[in-house]
Design a protein around this motif. Structure first.
Motif, PDB file in Angstrom:
ATOM      1  N   THR A 144      33.322 -40.133 -16.719  1.00 43.98           N
ATOM      2  CA  THR A 144      32.625 -40.891 -17.757  1.00 43.98           C
ATOM      3  C   THR A 144      31.524 -41.785 -17.201  1.00 43.98           C
ATOM      4  O   THR A 144      30.897 -42.535 -17.953  1.00 43.98           O
ATOM      5  CB  THR A 144      33.628 -41.752 -18.548  1.00 43.98           C
ATOM      6  OG1 THR A 144      34.356 -42.599 -17.645  1.00 43.98           O
ATOM      7  CG2 THR A 144      34.603 -40.873 -19.319  1.00 43.98           C
ATOM      8  N   GLY A 145      31.277 -41.709 -15.886  1.00 38.40           N
ATOM      9  CA  GLY A 145      30.190 -42.467 -15.298  1.00 38.40           C
ATOM     10  C   GLY A 145      30.478 -43.943 -15.105  1.00 38.40           C
ATOM     11  O   GLY A 145      29.551 -44.759 -15.084  1.00 38.40           O
ATOM     12  N   HIS A 146      31.750 -44.299 -14.917  1.00 39.46           N
ATOM     13  CA  HIS A 146      32.107 -45.709 -14.770  1.00 39.46           C
ATOM     14  C   HIS A 146      32.843 -45.985 -13.455  1.00 39.46           C
ATOM     15  O   HIS A 146      33.603 -46.950 -13.365  1.00 39.46           O
ATOM     16  CB  HIS A 146      32.991 -46.144 -15.945  1.00 39.46           C
ATOM     17  CG  HIS A 146      32.266 -46.201 -17.252  1.00 39.46           C
ATOM     18  ND1 HIS A 146      31.485 -47.254 -17.632  1.00 39.46           N
ATOM     19  CD2 HIS A 146      32.190 -45.294 -18.260  1.00 39.46           C
ATOM     20  CE1 HIS A 146      30.956 -47.022 -18.834  1.00 39.46           C
ATOM     21  NE2 HIS A 146      31.371 -45.840 -19.230  1.00 39.46           N
ATOM     22  N   SER A 147      32.596 -45.150 -12.443  1.00 33.03           N
ATOM     23  CA  SER A 147      33.319 -45.328 -11.179  1.00 33.03           C
ATOM     24  C   SER A 147      32.946 -46.626 -10.466  1.00 33.03           C
ATOM     25  O   SER A 147      33.686 -47.097  -9.595  1.00 33.03           O
ATOM     26  CB  SER A 147      33.043 -44.131 -10.259  1.00 33.03           C
ATOM     27  OG  SER A 147      31.648 -43.993 -10.031  1.00 33.03           O
ATOM     28  N   ASP A 148      31.792 -47.219 -10.834  1.00 38.78           N
ATOM     29  CA  ASP A 148      31.368 -48.457 -10.182  1.00 38.78           C
ATOM     30  C   ASP A 148      31.842 -49.702 -10.920  1.00 38.78           C
ATOM     31  O   ASP A 148      31.552 -50.826 -10.502  1.00 38.78           O
ATOM     32  CB  ASP A 148      29.839 -48.489 -10.076  1.00 38.78           C
ATOM     33  CG  ASP A 148      29.165 -48.405 -11.442  1.00 38.78           C
ATOM     34  OD1 ASP A 148      29.783 -47.857 -12.384  1.00 38.78           O
ATOM     35  OD2 ASP A 148      28.013 -48.863 -11.567  1.00 38.78           O
ATOM     36  N   LYS A 149      32.588 -49.523 -12.003  1.00 37.70           N
ATOM     37  CA  LYS A 149      33.036 -50.663 -12.807  1.00 37.70           C
ATOM     38  C   LYS A 149      34.387 -51.185 -12.322  1.00 37.70           C
ATOM     39  O   LYS A 149      35.148 -50.492 -11.637  1.00 37.70           O
ATOM     40  CB  LYS A 149      33.146 -50.268 -14.281  1.00 37.70           C
ATOM     41  CG  LYS A 149      31.864 -49.705 -14.871  1.00 37.70           C
ATOM     42  CD  LYS A 149      30.744 -50.703 -14.852  1.00 37.70           C
ATOM     43  CE  LYS A 149      29.562 -50.247 -15.713  1.00 37.70           C
ATOM     44  NZ  LYS A 149      29.023 -48.943 -15.352  1.00 37.70           N
ATOM     45  N   THR A 150      34.693 -52.417 -12.693  1.00 36.60           N
ATOM     46  CA  THR A 150      35.953 -53.062 -12.307  1.00 36.60           C
ATOM     47  C   THR A 150      37.015 -52.799 -13.374  1.00 36.60           C
ATOM     48  O   THR A 150      36.793 -53.058 -14.558  1.00 36.60           O
ATOM     49  CB  THR A 150      35.765 -54.578 -12.157  1.00 36.60           C
ATOM     50  OG1 THR A 150      34.777 -54.822 -11.154  1.00 36.60           O
ATOM     51  CG2 THR A 150      37.078 -55.251 -11.770  1.00 36.60           C
ATOM     52  N   VAL A 151      38.147 -52.265 -12.942  1.00 35.89           N
ATOM     53  CA  VAL A 151      39.266 -52.031 -13.861  1.00 35.89           C
ATOM     54  C   VAL A 151      39.986 -53.352 -14.097  1.00 35.89           C
ATOM     55  O   VAL A 151      40.502 -53.967 -13.162  1.00 35.89           O
ATOM     56  CB  VAL A 151      40.235 -50.978 -13.296  1.00 35.89           C
ATOM     57  CG1 VAL A 151      41.457 -50.833 -14.213  1.00 35.89           C
ATOM     58  CG2 VAL A 151      39.530 -49.636 -13.135  1.00 35.89           C
ATOM     59  N   GLU A 152      40.025 -53.771 -15.341  1.00 42.23           N
ATOM     60  CA  GLU A 152      40.665 -55.038 -15.671  1.00 42.23           C
ATOM     61  C   GLU A 152      42.115 -54.846 -16.078  1.00 42.23           C
ATOM     62  O   GLU A 152      42.984 -55.666 -15.768  1.00 42.23           O
ATOM     63  CB  GLU A 152      39.894 -55.726 -16.793  1.00 42.23           C
ATOM     64  CG  GLU A 152      40.361 -57.139 -17.087  1.00 42.23           C
ATOM     65  CD  GLU A 152      39.409 -57.873 -18.002  1.00 42.23           C
ATOM     66  OE1 GLU A 152      39.758 -58.070 -19.196  1.00 42.23           O
ATOM     67  OE2 GLU A 152      38.314 -58.254 -17.535  1.00 42.23           O
ATOM     68  N   ALA A 153      42.406 -53.752 -16.771  1.00 48.00           N
ATOM     69  CA  ALA A 153      43.778 -53.484 -17.213  1.00 48.00           C
ATOM     70  C   ALA A 153      43.891 -52.015 -17.578  1.00 48.00           C
ATOM     71  O   ALA A 153      42.898 -51.355 -17.889  1.00 48.00           O
ATOM     72  CB  ALA A 153      44.155 -54.358 -18.412  1.00 48.00           C
TER      73      ALA A 153
END
Length: 375
Positions: free
Chosen positions: A197-206
């Protein structure tokens, strides 16, 4: 030029060795190879590998001149064992294409489950599963005469991502069960979900599941919702959603009181089905995207909005007649197409009741017939 495919063939040899010879399930008695667990998919892999070998062999054998060092070091074709282990089921024993489709689609579900529970520290297994899943998916596409009319169409559904905006999105997240973040983040399923989904650089919050982890349902059998931290201060959280492909559509259980809601116009929106129930909070479930889709959209005439339109049409008209599909996907949509107007022109919160959706979809089908009759 000729040597370039050899790295792919070497990878194929490693994959086939793991699939055909090395124990995949060592705890079984006797230990079972991948080929015994997934014989139909393994035979698809064998076919694809043979095609690679057949494509490169003539080019290699035709080399008769060139730099001396090149000819001296000319690589030979990797020897790849392409025989099923004794006792493994053979697709040739299945009499009909429908039977083969059932076998491959069942294995596709099982492969997804196997991949979903695999940790990130097993790259060789992960690579084999990635290739096998792709091969099984393509085999389903080849065998299904019409994916729109196929009972296995759910296999083609994928994850989607959208911002969490509006009270219903908040209520949906509040009704989920939070799972152990560190455990979930170590799964290939979560890593690949973010990559796709193109979000590998984002921080997983929960990380959340639609199923209470206390019920004992394994993580790979659960709907999974990964909530990402805002990219910038004041920006919304995003939800990246994945579900087991063994589940059929989420429109089961919709009633005359069900309302489809979305609160963020534009290219990325979370489309939810809200159904009141007799006791407690309403049931809120995300509507699933069509094959190849990554999100929903409204308040626009973009391709994503067209995909949203087709998705909702298919909830009522399944399959959409081929003669009508071109009308719905091209420039013939107009003010007479009530559902399209709701999707493309709504600038505020979108609200569509299930009875309205059914009525508008049938109206649009009839409007499309009229368009076709005069063109």
């Amino acid at each position: 030029m000729v040597t370039a495919p050899f790295s792919h063939l070497e990878n194929a040899r490693s994959r086939m060795q793991l699939a055909l010879r090395q124990p995949w399930d060592p705890s079984a008695a006797p230990p079972r190879e991948f080929a015994r667990l997934f014989p139909a998919t393994t035979q698809v892999l064998i076919r694809d590998t043979r095609e690679q070998l057949d494509a490169i062999a003539p080019a290699l054998s035709s080399l008769r001149n060139g730099p001396g060092w090149y000819l001296a070091c000319q690589p030979s074709i990797p020897a790849i064992d392409l025989d099923l282990p004794p006792g493994a089921s053979n697709l040739a024993d299945t009499e009909t294409s429908e039977g083969v489709l059932d076998l491959v689609s069942a294995e596709y579900d099982a492969l997804l489950a196997e991949s979903a529970k695999l940790a990130c520290d097993q790259p060789a297994r992960g690579e084999l599963l990635d290739v096998a899943i792709q091969a099984a998916r393509e085999q389903v596409r080849r065998l299904a005469p019409s994916m729109a009319d196929c009972q296995h169409v759910h296999l083609m559904r994928g994850p989607f991502a959208a911002p969490l905006q509006g009270p219903f999105a908040e209520a949906w997240i509040a009704g989920l069960h939070q799972v152990d973040n560190s455990q979930a983040s170590s799964l290939r399923r979560v890593r690949r979900l973010l990559d796709i989904t193109g979000h590998s650089d984002k921080t997983v919050e929960a990380v959340y599941s639609a199923v209470d982890p206390g019920t004992g349902s394994p993580p790979h059998d659960q709907d999974l919702v990964v909530v990402l931290a805002p990219a910038t201060p004041g920006a919304p959280h995003w939800a990246v959603v994945d579900w087991p492909n063994t589940n059929q559509g989420t429109d089961q259980g919709w009633t005359d009181q069900t309302v489809l809601v979305a609160d963020s116009p534009g290219e990325h929106t979370l489309l939810l089905a809200v159904t009141p129930i007799s006791i407690g909070r309403p049931r809120i479930t995300p509507v699933r995207v069509n094959p190849g889709g990554r999100s929903f959209a409204f308040g626009t005439t973009s391709n994503t909005a067209i995909s949203t339109y087709l998705n909702l049409l298919e909830r009522v008209i399944a399959p959409i007649p081929a003669t009508q599909l071109a009308i719905f996907t091209k420039s013939h949509r107009d003010v007479n197409h009530r559902l399209w107007q709701a999707i493309s022109t709504t600038t505020g919160p979108l609200r569509i009741t299930w009875p309205d959706l059914q009525r508008w979809a049938r109206n649009d089908l009839e409007a499309g017939r009229r368009v076709r009759a005069v063109t």
